[in-house]
Motif scaffolding. Structure first.
Motif, PDB file in Angstrom:
ATOM      1  N   PRO A 198      49.904  53.970  46.722  1.00  0.00           N
ATOM      2  CA  PRO A 198      49.659  53.882  45.507  1.00  0.00           C
ATOM      3  C   PRO A 198      48.887  56.018  45.409  1.00  0.00           C
ATOM      4  CG  PRO A 198      47.677  52.946  46.953  1.00  0.00           C
ATOM      5  CD  PRO A 198      48.472  52.814  47.585  1.00  0.00           C
ATOM      6  N   THR A 199      48.837  56.527  45.955  1.00  0.00           N
ATOM      7  CA  THR A 199      48.283  57.714  46.097  1.00  0.00           C
ATOM      8  C   THR A 199      49.477  59.187  45.834  1.00  0.00           C
ATOM      9  OG1 THR A 199      48.752  58.469  48.534  1.00  0.00           O
ATOM     10  CG2 THR A 199      46.959  57.512  48.006  1.00  0.00           C
ATOM     11  N   ARG A 200      50.719  58.033  45.956  1.00  0.00           N
ATOM     12  CA  ARG A 200      52.052  58.873  46.263  1.00  0.00           C
ATOM     13  C   ARG A 200      52.355  58.829  44.563  1.00  0.00           C
ATOM     14  NH1 ARG A 200      56.109  58.925  49.921  1.00  0.00           N
ATOM     15  NH2 ARG A 200      57.731  59.713  48.510  1.00  0.00           N
ATOM     16  N   TYR A 201      51.344  58.010  43.835  1.00  0.00           N
ATOM     17  CA  TYR A 201      51.801  57.744  42.245  1.00  0.00           C
ATOM     18  C   TYR A 201      51.479  58.246  41.194  1.00  0.00           C
ATOM     19  CZ  TYR A 201      54.775  53.671  42.865  1.00  0.00           C
ATOM     20  OH  TYR A 201      56.104  52.768  43.536  1.00  0.00           O
ATOM     21  N   ASP A 202      52.283  58.852  40.102  1.00  0.00           N
ATOM     22  CA  ASP A 202      50.975  60.271  38.836  1.00  0.00           C
ATOM     23  C   ASP A 202      50.598  59.956  38.389  1.00  0.00           C
ATOM     24  OD1 ASP A 202      52.916  62.961  39.998  1.00  0.00           O
ATOM     25  OD2 ASP A 202      51.558  62.143  41.113  1.00  0.00           O
ATOM     26  N   TYR A 203      51.516  58.441  37.377  1.00  0.00           N
ATOM     27  CA  TYR A 203      50.943  58.014  36.353  1.00  0.00           C
ATOM     28  C   TYR A 203      50.760  56.742  36.224  1.00  0.00           C
ATOM     29  CZ  TYR A 203      53.210  62.536  34.876  1.00  0.00           C
ATOM     30  OH  TYR A 203      53.881  63.858  34.626  1.00  0.00           O
ATOM     31  N   TRP A 204      49.586  55.808  36.000  1.00  0.00           N
ATOM     32  CA  TRP A 204      48.917  54.258  35.690  1.00  0.00           C
ATOM     33  C   TRP A 204      48.828  54.337  34.842  1.00  0.00           C
ATOM     34  CZ3 TRP A 204      48.263  52.375  40.105  1.00  0.00           C
ATOM     35  CH2 TRP A 204      48.495  52.940  41.400  1.00  0.00           C
ATOM     36  N   GLY A 205      49.427  53.038  33.787  1.00  0.00           N
ATOM     37  CA  GLY A 205      48.991  52.317  32.707  1.00  0.00           C
ATOM     38  C   GLY A 205      47.555  51.914  32.793  1.00  0.00           C
ATOM     39  N   GLN A 206      47.036  51.151  31.959  1.00  0.00           N
ATOM     40  CA  GLN A 206      45.608  50.601  31.766  1.00  0.00           C
ATOM     41  C   GLN A 206      46.003  49.318  32.359  1.00  0.00           C
ATOM     42  OE1 GLN A 206      42.919  52.234  30.607  1.00  0.00           O
ATOM     43  NE2 GLN A 206      44.847  53.938  30.958  1.00  0.00           N
ATOM     44  N   GLY A 207      46.833  48.721  31.896  1.00  0.00           N
ATOM     45  CA  GLY A 207      46.441  47.154  32.849  1.00  0.00           C
ATOM     46  C   GLY A 207      46.603  46.063  32.690  1.00  0.00           C
ATOM     47  N   THR A 208      46.787  44.431  32.481  1.00  0.00           N
ATOM     48  CA  THR A 208      46.920  43.724  32.040  1.00  0.00           C
ATOM     49  C   THR A 208      46.617  43.047  32.999  1.00  0.00           C
ATOM     50  OG1 THR A 208      48.149  42.018  30.692  1.00  0.00           O
ATOM     51  CG2 THR A 208      49.042  43.160  32.428  1.00  0.00           C
ATOM     52  N   GLN A 209      45.866  41.609  32.173  1.00  0.00           N
ATOM     53  CA  GLN A 209      44.917  41.019  32.667  1.00  0.00           C
ATOM     54  C   GLN A 209      45.851  39.384  33.518  1.00  0.00           C
ATOM     55  OE1 GLN A 209      41.367  41.118  34.356  1.00  0.00           O
ATOM     56  NE2 GLN A 209      42.069  38.669  35.561  1.00  0.00           N
ATOM     57  N   VAL A 210      45.630  39.442  34.578  1.00  0.00           N
ATOM     58  CA  VAL A 210      46.462  37.438  34.933  1.00  0.00           C
ATOM     59  C   VAL A 210      45.167  36.684  35.156  1.00  0.00           C
ATOM     60  CG1 VAL A 210      47.994  36.834  36.188  1.00  0.00           C
ATOM     61  CG2 VAL A 210      48.731  38.660  34.985  1.00  0.00           C
ATOM     62  N   THR A 211      44.612  35.310  35.042  1.00  0.00           N
ATOM     63  CA  THR A 211      44.212  34.784  34.807  1.00  0.00           C
ATOM     64  C   THR A 211      44.733  33.685  35.313  1.00  0.00           C
ATOM     65  OG1 THR A 211      42.471  35.461  34.291  1.00  0.00           O
ATOM     66  CG2 THR A 211      41.865  33.258  35.197  1.00  0.00           C
ATOM     67  N   VAL A 212      45.153  33.118  36.722  1.00  0.00           N
ATOM     68  CA  VAL A 212      45.598  31.663  37.351  1.00  0.00           C
ATOM     69  C   VAL A 212      44.144  30.750  37.432  1.00  0.00           C
ATOM     70  CG1 VAL A 212      46.539  30.378  38.806  1.00  0.00           C
ATOM     71  CG2 VAL A 212      46.865  33.065  38.357  1.00  0.00           C
ATOM     72  N   SER A 213      44.421  29.169  37.199  1.00  0.00           N
ATOM     73  CA  SER A 213      43.157  28.537  37.110  1.00  0.00           C
ATOM     74  C   SER A 213      44.108  27.138  38.081  1.00  0.00           C
ATOM     75  CB  SER A 213      42.768  28.206  35.482  1.00  0.00           C
ATOM     76  OG  SER A 213      43.998  27.030  35.362  1.00  0.00           O
ATOM     77  N   SER A 214      42.517  26.736  38.696  1.00  0.00           N
ATOM     78  CA  SER A 214      43.008  25.945  39.653  1.00  0.00           C
ATOM     79  C   SER A 214      43.332  24.513  38.918  1.00  0.00           C
ATOM     80  CB  SER A 214      41.962  26.448  40.537  1.00  0.00           C
ATOM     81  OG  SER A 214      41.335  25.614  40.419  1.00  0.00           O
TER      82      SER A 214
END
Length: 126
Positions: free
Chosen positions: A110-126
């Motif tokens: 991850p230290t090599r990456y210069d640009y990042w998005g904000q992210g998207t939530q993934v929730t997996v229910s059992s």
């Protein structure tokens, strides 16, 4: 400079599937190695998958190998993460990242990456 916007997250039952997308804008998308990372509450950010500039090389974390597939469409400036056979332990915020590259290689750290998005939530229910 490149801007990254993720989409496709949501709530899914264990065993289900989701496809995440990461749309890039700005400079030439095909000049970037791309990666997906995830972070669960109280845990460190971890590597999930990565793909080279051309899309010819990929790498996966052992925990997702055989279940997740990373791909890219350079004409659409988009990288995808197809997630099948989802497990509750896959629950996390998924973030894409871009690394400007002169070489057609896969980037895992991850230290090599210069640009990042904000992210998207993934929730997996059992």
């Amino acid at each position: 400079q490149v801007q990254l916007v993720e989409s496709g997250g949501g709530l899914v039952q264990a065993g289900g599937s989701l496809r995440l997308s990461c749309a890039a804008s700005g400079r030439t998308f095909s000049g970037y190695a791309m990666g997906w990372f995830r972070q669960a509450p109280g845990k460190e950010r971890e590597f999930v998958a990565a793909i080279s500039k051309s899309g010819g090389s990929t790498r996966y974390a052992d925990s997702v190998k055989g279940r997740f597939t990373i791909s890219r469409d350079n004409a659409k400036n988009t990288v995808y993460l197809q997630m099948n056979s989802l497990k509750p332990e896959d629950t996390a915020v998924y973030v894409c990242a871009a690394d400007p590259q002169s070489f057609n290689i896969v980037v895992v750290s991850p230290t090599r990456y210069d640009y990042w998005g904000q992210g998207t939530q993934v929730t997996v229910s059992s």
